[in-house]
Every structure is written in C-alpha cells, then in structure tokens.
Design a protein around this motif. Structure first.
Motif, mmCIF file in Angstrom:
data_model
loop_
_atom_site.group_PDB
_atom_site.id
_atom_site.type_symbol
_atom_site.label_atom_id
_atom_site.label_comp_id
_atom_site.label_asym_id
_atom_site.label_seq_id
_atom_site.Cartn_x
_atom_site.Cartn_y
_atom_site.Cartn_z
ATOM 1 N N LYS A 170 -1.368 6.464 10.356
ATOM 2 C CA LYS A 170 -0.275 7.055 9.681
ATOM 3 C C LYS A 170 0.300 6.218 8.756
ATOM 4 N N ALA A 171 1.021 6.869 7.812
ATOM 5 C CA ALA A 171 2.020 5.936 6.973
ATOM 6 C C ALA A 171 2.803 4.698 7.242
ATOM 7 N N LYS A 172 3.375 4.974 8.407
ATOM 8 C CA LYS A 172 4.109 3.855 9.077
ATOM 9 C C LYS A 172 3.249 2.650 9.520
ATOM 10 N N ASP A 173 1.979 2.824 9.774
ATOM 11 C CA ASP A 173 1.256 1.886 10.166
ATOM 12 C C ASP A 173 0.614 0.867 8.941
ATOM 13 N N ILE A 174 1.128 1.548 7.733
ATOM 14 C CA ILE A 174 0.552 0.493 6.466
ATOM 15 C C ILE A 174 1.464 -0.610 6.427
ATOM 16 N N PRO A 175 1.279 -1.823 6.343
ATOM 17 C CA PRO A 175 2.033 -2.882 6.124
ATOM 18 C C PRO A 175 2.680 -2.926 4.815
ATOM 19 N N TRP A 176 3.934 -3.325 4.730
ATOM 20 C CA TRP A 176 4.600 -3.486 3.572
ATOM 21 C C TRP A 176 3.739 -4.245 2.567
ATOM 22 N N GLY A 177 3.601 -3.845 1.195
ATOM 23 C CA GLY A 177 3.050 -4.609 0.166
ATOM 24 C C GLY A 177 1.608 -4.605 0.323
ATOM 25 N N TYR A 178 1.248 -3.798 1.027
ATOM 26 C CA TYR A 178 -0.357 -3.440 1.013
ATOM 27 C C TYR A 178 -0.919 -2.992 -0.038
ATOM 28 N N ALA A 179 -2.016 -3.497 -0.595
ATOM 29 C CA ALA A 179 -2.543 -2.778 -2.092
ATOM 30 C C ALA A 179 -3.309 -1.686 -1.691
ATOM 31 N N LEU A 180 -2.961 -0.538 -2.835
ATOM 32 C CA LEU A 180 -3.280 0.600 -2.811
ATOM 33 C C LEU A 180 -4.351 1.029 -3.743
ATOM 34 N N CYS A 181 -5.191 1.802 -3.499
ATOM 35 C CA CYS A 181 -6.398 2.066 -4.262
ATOM 36 C C CYS A 181 -6.297 3.554 -4.980
ATOM 37 N N ASP A 205 -14.024 7.121 1.255
ATOM 38 C CA ASP A 205 -13.751 7.806 2.617
ATOM 39 C C ASP A 205 -13.803 6.727 3.755
ATOM 40 N N ASN A 206 -14.101 5.638 3.531
ATOM 41 C CA ASN A 206 -14.094 4.799 4.773
ATOM 42 C C ASN A 206 -13.410 3.310 4.189
ATOM 43 N N CYS A 207 -12.726 3.271 3.311
ATOM 44 C CA CYS A 207 -11.747 2.155 2.729
ATOM 45 C C CYS A 207 -10.350 2.278 3.106
ATOM 46 N N MET A 208 -9.798 1.315 3.575
ATOM 47 C CA MET A 208 -8.362 1.336 4.122
ATOM 48 C C MET A 208 -7.514 1.365 2.965
ATOM 49 N N HIS A 209 -8.018 0.688 1.895
ATOM 50 C CA HIS A 209 -6.836 0.610 0.684
ATOM 51 C C HIS A 209 -6.723 1.975 -0.025
ATOM 52 N N TYR A 210 -7.887 2.723 -0.005
ATOM 53 C CA TYR A 210 -7.816 4.330 -0.466
ATOM 54 C C TYR A 210 -6.916 4.774 0.484
ATOM 55 N N HIS A 211 -7.336 5.092 1.617
ATOM 56 C CA HIS A 211 -6.408 5.681 2.599
ATOM 57 C C HIS A 211 -4.934 5.406 2.644
ATOM 58 N N ALA A 212 -4.708 4.334 2.490
ATOM 59 C CA ALA A 212 -3.179 3.873 2.481
ATOM 60 C C ALA A 212 -2.707 4.372 1.181
ATOM 61 N N ARG A 213 -3.269 4.772 0.484
ATOM 62 C CA ARG A 213 -2.774 5.303 -0.944
ATOM 63 C C ARG A 213 -2.529 6.989 -0.883
ATOM 64 N N LEU A 214 -3.330 7.404 -0.151
ATOM 65 C CA LEU A 214 -3.574 8.740 0.218
ATOM 66 C C LEU A 214 -2.277 9.212 1.086
ATOM 67 N N LEU A 215 -2.054 8.148 2.054
ATOM 68 C CA LEU A 215 -0.898 8.457 3.216
ATOM 69 C C LEU A 215 0.543 8.142 2.219
ATOM 70 N N THR A 216 0.773 7.113 1.552
ATOM 71 C CA THR A 216 1.880 6.977 0.901
ATOM 72 C C THR A 216 2.093 7.728 -0.608
ATOM 73 N N ALA A 217 1.097 8.782 -0.903
ATOM 74 C CA ALA A 217 1.467 9.474 -1.943
ATOM 75 C C ALA A 217 2.603 10.179 -2.001
ATOM 76 N N GLN A 218 3.061 10.839 -0.685
ATOM 77 C CA GLN A 218 3.982 11.592 -0.514
ATOM 78 C C GLN A 218 5.673 10.841 -0.774
ATOM 79 N N GLN A 219 5.558 9.683 -0.467
ATOM 80 C CA GLN A 219 6.710 8.956 -0.424
ATOM 81 C C GLN A 219 7.119 8.356 -2.135
ATOM 82 N N GLU A 220 8.393 8.313 -2.269
ATOM 83 C CA GLU A 220 8.781 8.112 -3.817
ATOM 84 C C GLU A 220 8.444 6.474 -3.871
ATOM 85 N N GLN A 221 7.385 6.167 -4.389
ATOM 86 C CA GLN A 221 7.239 4.760 -4.641
ATOM 87 C C GLN A 221 6.789 4.802 -6.012
#
Length: 147
Positions: free
Chosen positions: A7-18, A27-43
């Motif tokens: 979930k988006a709340k699991d992603i550490p602050w400052g984690y690099a997004l791909c 499909d199996n990369c944490m950086h890519y999934h982190a970006r997908l989960l944070t796409a809805q946030q205003e960042q």
C-alpha cells in the motif's frame, strides 16, 4: 511467507520512484510499484530512478518486490554474553547504528525494524562475545523489503 498487499502508506518517505514504463522488470520492481501507488497523491518533486540506470539491458536500481522477515526488540539479545562483557557488547551493537542512542532505542522499542542483513550483522557482532545459539530478537514481522 504470508500474503500482504503493498500500500502507499508502506512506502518510506523519500523512496526513489521509477517512471520507466518500458522496463521489462517493472512488474516485479519495488521502485516501479511505489510510483504506481503514489500516482494518486499530489506530489510534484522527489527521488527518482533516472533513465541512465538502464544499462546493457539491466536496471542498476532494480529492487525486487518481496516480503522479508524483519525484527525488533533486544530484551534477550545479550543472554549468552558473559556478564563482564555485556556493556562492551551493547556498545558495539549501538555503534552499528552509528547515530547515537536514538536508532538503537527505536529498534529496541519497535519504532523501526531490522532488515535480514541488519539482523545478521548484529548476530556477527554478538558472536565476538559468545555463542549466538538460541539468541532471538523479541519480535518478528513480515514486511516489504525497500532496498
């Protein structure tokens, strides 16, 4: 290991997004999934995996999306250390965190958790003072590996 939804709340602050949608390992990369989960946030700014990470058909920043067994709590960590060496062993473990007492106590009280590598490193420190047979951290939890 148990099933756990990332979930988006699991992603550490400052984690690099791909943002490399063309990557064959996305499909199996944490950086890519982190970006997908944070796409809805205003960042609007933050850490990113640059396209230059992709070299010779491989991504140098690839981080496998996986669950690991993390640990916390030091109540019985020094049980096999001779009494006269406990203070020295504790000092060595504290210095492993290299930023004073705060990080040591945050892990001891469960605010932060140790990765499998950190657990191994601490057991190697303790092995200099005695046997590590039967030594365990107080608590273990399945969590995502953000490396």
């Amino acid at each position: 290991m148990e099933n756990k939804e990332l979930k988006a709340k699991d992603i550490p602050w400052g984690y690099a997004l791909c943002f490399n949608d063309g990557c064959n390992r996305k499909d199996n990369c944490m950086h890519y999934h982190a970006r997908l989960l944070t796409a809805q946030q205003e960042q609007f700014t933050g850490q990113a995996v640059y396209p230059t990470a992709w070299q010779n058909g491989e991504c140098r920043c690839y981080c496998e999306k996986k669950l690991v067994r993390k640990a916390w709590g030091f109540s019985h960590l020094y049980d096999n250390v001779p009494k006269q060496k406990i203070a020295e062993a504790r000092k060595c473990v504290r210095s492993y965190f290299s930023a004073g007492m705060g990080p040591y106590y945050r892990v001891h009280h469960g605010e932060n958790m140790l990765t499998p590598k950190q657990q191994d490193d601490i057991m190697q420190i303790l092995a200099r003072f005695g046997s590590t047979d039967g030594i365990r951290f107080d608590h273990y939890e399945t969590d995502w590996a953000f490396e």
